[in-house]
Motif scaffolding. Structure first.
Motif: not given
Length: 122
Positions: A49, A51, A56, A58, A60, A70-72
């Motif tokens: 994944a 980002l 933002d 994303t 995959y 997935i995040s920040k």
């Protein structure tokens, strides 16, 4: 130079969840791309994944879509990989990676972490 430090690996039963985190320091930019790769024993490293921090976006791998997120963190240069519905085939060393702005989310990446082991038992 960019340093990446991963946390959160471990042993979990199939169907369970784990969250990995990766903190970047050094020459990292707002628009950098941060991603996760994994390498299982006897296999090549594969994309999981990514980002793009600026918008933002994303990305995959098909094998993890709808199970991993997935995040920040908005305050520091950190990304998370929330892994749900884990399967034994997700067992691998997971690597955090970072690429300079404008890079392709699929790679190549410029900076790599040391890796963290994720083991999923059946």
């Amino acid at each position: 130079q960019v340093s990446l430090e991963e946390y959160g690996g471990g042993l979990v039963q199939a169907g369970g969840s784990l969250r990995l985190s990766c903190t970047a320091s050094g020459r990292i930019f707002r628009s950098s791309i941060m991603g996760w790769f994994r390498q299982a024993p006897g296999k090549e490293r594969e994309f999981v994944a990514a980002l793009r921090r600026s918008d933002d976006s994303t990305y995959y791998a098909d094998s993890v879509k709808d199970r991993f997120i997935i995040s920040k963190d908005i305050f520091i240069y950190r990304v998370y990989l929330q892994m749900n519905s884990l399967k034994p085939e997700d067992t691998a060393v997971y690597y955090c990676a970072a690429a300079d702005p404008g890079s392709d989310p699929g790679g190549p990446y410029d900076y790599w972490g040391q890796g963290t082991q994720v083991t999923v038992s059946s």
